[in-house]
Design a protein around this motif. Sequence first.
Motif, mmCIF file in Angstrom:
data_model
loop_
_atom_site.group_PDB
_atom_site.id
_atom_site.type_symbol
_atom_site.label_atom_id
_atom_site.label_comp_id
_atom_site.label_asym_id
_atom_site.label_seq_id
_atom_site.Cartn_x
_atom_site.Cartn_y
_atom_site.Cartn_z
ATOM 1 N N GLY A 9 0.828 -1.204 0.000
ATOM 2 C CA GLY A 9 0.000 0.000 0.000
ATOM 3 C C GLY A 9 0.860 1.250 0.000
ATOM 4 N N GLY A 10 0.191 2.392 -0.078
ATOM 5 C CA GLY A 10 0.919 3.645 -0.045
ATOM 6 C C GLY A 10 0.124 4.784 -0.635
ATOM 7 N N LEU A 11 0.830 5.890 -0.887
ATOM 8 C CA LEU A 11 0.228 7.084 -1.452
ATOM 9 C C LEU A 11 0.593 7.183 -2.920
ATOM 10 C CD1 LEU A 11 -1.175 9.880 -1.195
ATOM 11 C CD2 LEU A 11 1.067 10.788 -0.500
ATOM 12 N N VAL A 12 -0.400 7.432 -3.749
ATOM 13 C CA VAL A 12 -0.171 7.539 -5.187
ATOM 14 C C VAL A 12 -1.101 8.598 -5.750
ATOM 15 C CG1 VAL A 12 -1.836 5.722 -5.742
ATOM 16 C CG2 VAL A 12 0.060 6.191 -7.319
ATOM 17 N N GLN A 13 -0.674 9.228 -6.811
ATOM 18 C CA GLN A 13 -1.528 10.212 -7.472
ATOM 19 C C GLN A 13 -2.555 9.524 -8.353
ATOM 20 O OE1 GLN A 13 1.188 12.910 -9.526
ATOM 21 N NE2 GLN A 13 0.943 14.397 -7.874
ATOM 22 N N ALA A 14 -3.645 10.195 -8.568
ATOM 23 C CA ALA A 14 -4.679 9.667 -9.455
ATOM 24 C C ALA A 14 -4.071 9.341 -10.818
ATOM 25 C CB ALA A 14 -5.808 10.669 -9.607
ATOM 26 N N GLY A 15 -4.451 8.194 -11.348
ATOM 27 C CA GLY A 15 -3.902 7.714 -12.607
ATOM 28 C C GLY A 15 -2.697 6.809 -12.439
ATOM 29 N N GLY A 16 -2.162 6.755 -11.236
ATOM 30 C CA GLY A 16 -0.998 5.926 -10.975
ATOM 31 C C GLY A 16 -1.358 4.485 -10.694
ATOM 32 N N SER A 17 -0.345 3.705 -10.342
ATOM 33 C CA SER A 17 -0.513 2.264 -10.116
ATOM 34 C C SER A 17 0.162 1.840 -8.814
ATOM 35 C CB SER A 17 0.096 1.474 -11.275
ATOM 36 O OG SER A 17 -0.538 1.768 -12.498
ATOM 37 N N LEU A 18 -0.362 0.768 -8.261
ATOM 38 C CA LEU A 18 0.235 0.118 -7.101
ATOM 39 C C LEU A 18 0.070 -1.386 -7.263
ATOM 40 C CD1 LEU A 18 -1.028 2.180 -4.012
ATOM 41 C CD2 LEU A 18 1.338 2.002 -4.803
ATOM 42 N N ARG A 19 0.939 -2.137 -6.611
ATOM 43 C CA ARG A 19 0.767 -3.587 -6.553
ATOM 44 C C ARG A 19 0.767 -4.022 -5.101
ATOM 45 N NH1 ARG A 19 4.357 -8.699 -8.737
ATOM 46 N NH2 ARG A 19 5.623 -8.156 -6.913
ATOM 47 N N LEU A 20 -0.301 -4.701 -4.722
ATOM 48 C CA LEU A 20 -0.415 -5.279 -3.393
ATOM 49 C C LEU A 20 -0.029 -6.753 -3.449
ATOM 50 C CD1 LEU A 20 -3.862 -3.796 -2.269
ATOM 51 C CD2 LEU A 20 -1.591 -2.742 -2.184
ATOM 52 N N TRP A 121 -8.143 -13.145 7.846
ATOM 53 C CA TRP A 121 -7.910 -11.777 7.364
ATOM 54 C C TRP A 121 -6.503 -11.309 7.693
ATOM 55 C CZ3 TRP A 121 -11.580 -9.114 4.609
ATOM 56 C CH2 TRP A 121 -12.854 -9.679 4.579
ATOM 57 N N GLY A 122 -5.937 -10.554 6.775
ATOM 58 C CA GLY A 122 -4.694 -9.871 7.084
ATOM 59 C C GLY A 122 -4.987 -8.613 7.873
ATOM 60 N N LYS A 123 -3.942 -7.882 8.202
ATOM 61 C CA LYS A 123 -4.083 -6.674 9.019
ATOM 62 C C LYS A 123 -4.532 -5.467 8.200
ATOM 63 C CE LYS A 123 -0.700 -8.132 12.457
ATOM 64 N NZ LYS A 123 0.585 -7.810 13.137
ATOM 65 N N GLY A 124 -4.403 -5.566 6.892
ATOM 66 C CA GLY A 124 -4.815 -4.471 6.026
ATOM 67 C C GLY A 124 -3.663 -3.571 5.641
ATOM 68 N N THR A 125 -3.776 -2.991 4.470
ATOM 69 C CA THR A 125 -2.778 -2.033 4.005
ATOM 70 C C THR A 125 -3.522 -0.837 3.401
ATOM 71 O OG1 THR A 125 -0.790 -1.761 2.620
ATOM 72 C CG2 THR A 125 -2.533 -3.165 1.726
ATOM 73 N N LEU A 126 -3.072 0.356 3.760
ATOM 74 C CA LEU A 126 -3.763 1.571 3.350
ATOM 75 C C LEU A 126 -3.301 2.015 1.974
ATOM 76 C CD1 LEU A 126 -5.644 3.987 3.976
ATOM 77 C CD2 LEU A 126 -3.661 5.094 5.076
ATOM 78 N N VAL A 127 -4.273 2.270 1.113
ATOM 79 C CA VAL A 127 -4.018 2.850 -0.204
ATOM 80 C C VAL A 127 -4.680 4.229 -0.232
ATOM 81 C CG1 VAL A 127 -4.517 2.686 -2.669
ATOM 82 C CG2 VAL A 127 -3.851 0.641 -1.374
ATOM 83 N N THR A 128 -3.877 5.246 -0.510
ATOM 84 C CA THR A 128 -4.383 6.609 -0.583
ATOM 85 C C THR A 128 -4.103 7.163 -1.977
ATOM 86 O OG1 THR A 128 -3.937 6.956 1.774
ATOM 87 C CG2 THR A 128 -4.338 8.914 0.432
ATOM 88 N N VAL A 129 -5.158 7.599 -2.646
ATOM 89 C CA VAL A 129 -5.023 8.142 -3.997
ATOM 90 C C VAL A 129 -5.364 9.624 -3.947
ATOM 91 C CG1 VAL A 129 -5.684 7.926 -6.411
ATOM 92 C CG2 VAL A 129 -5.712 5.909 -4.909
ATOM 93 N N SER A 130 -4.387 10.445 -4.258
ATOM 94 C CA SER A 130 -4.606 11.892 -4.235
ATOM 95 C C SER A 130 -5.067 12.386 -5.604
ATOM 96 C CB SER A 130 -3.320 12.606 -3.836
ATOM 97 O OG SER A 130 -2.303 12.367 -4.786
ATOM 98 N N SER A 131 -5.884 13.416 -5.579
ATOM 99 C CA SER A 131 -6.424 13.952 -6.840
ATOM 100 C C SER A 131 -5.515 15.019 -7.430
ATOM 101 C CB SER A 131 -7.819 14.530 -6.602
ATOM 102 O OG SER A 131 -7.757 15.525 -5.610
#
Length: 131
Positions: A9-20, A121-131
Amino acid sequence: EVQLAESGGGLVQAGGSLRLSCTASGFGSDDYAIGWFQQVPGKEREGVAVISSIDGSPYYADSAKGRFIISRDVSKNTVFLRMNNLKPEDTAVYYCALGPLGRWLDAKISGRPDYHAMDYWGKGTLVTVSS
């Protein structure tokens, strides 16, 4: 003891990509569903992408279709979620979860919330997408 270890997880801008990533250990069944569930404050937890242990067939929520790809490495007991073209509304905690495949399929067919079908369940990972 079944354990699900998430990362990516993490912080990414709109239109970006992440892999969990989610690595599972301690379970003995060959017949299960494993995948990613999204938790947004004030909303019910929802499965966004789930994969079958039997044949690797994927399920995607409508919000994920065309943007997210779930895959697995069977040799490493690891499931991945590639999230492309991320949107601010994708901001959430993402949980990896595992449960009996039949129970999960029954939930989907009957229209019940699919997160009830998952046992671990896992503990969870936060994904934040900024505009």
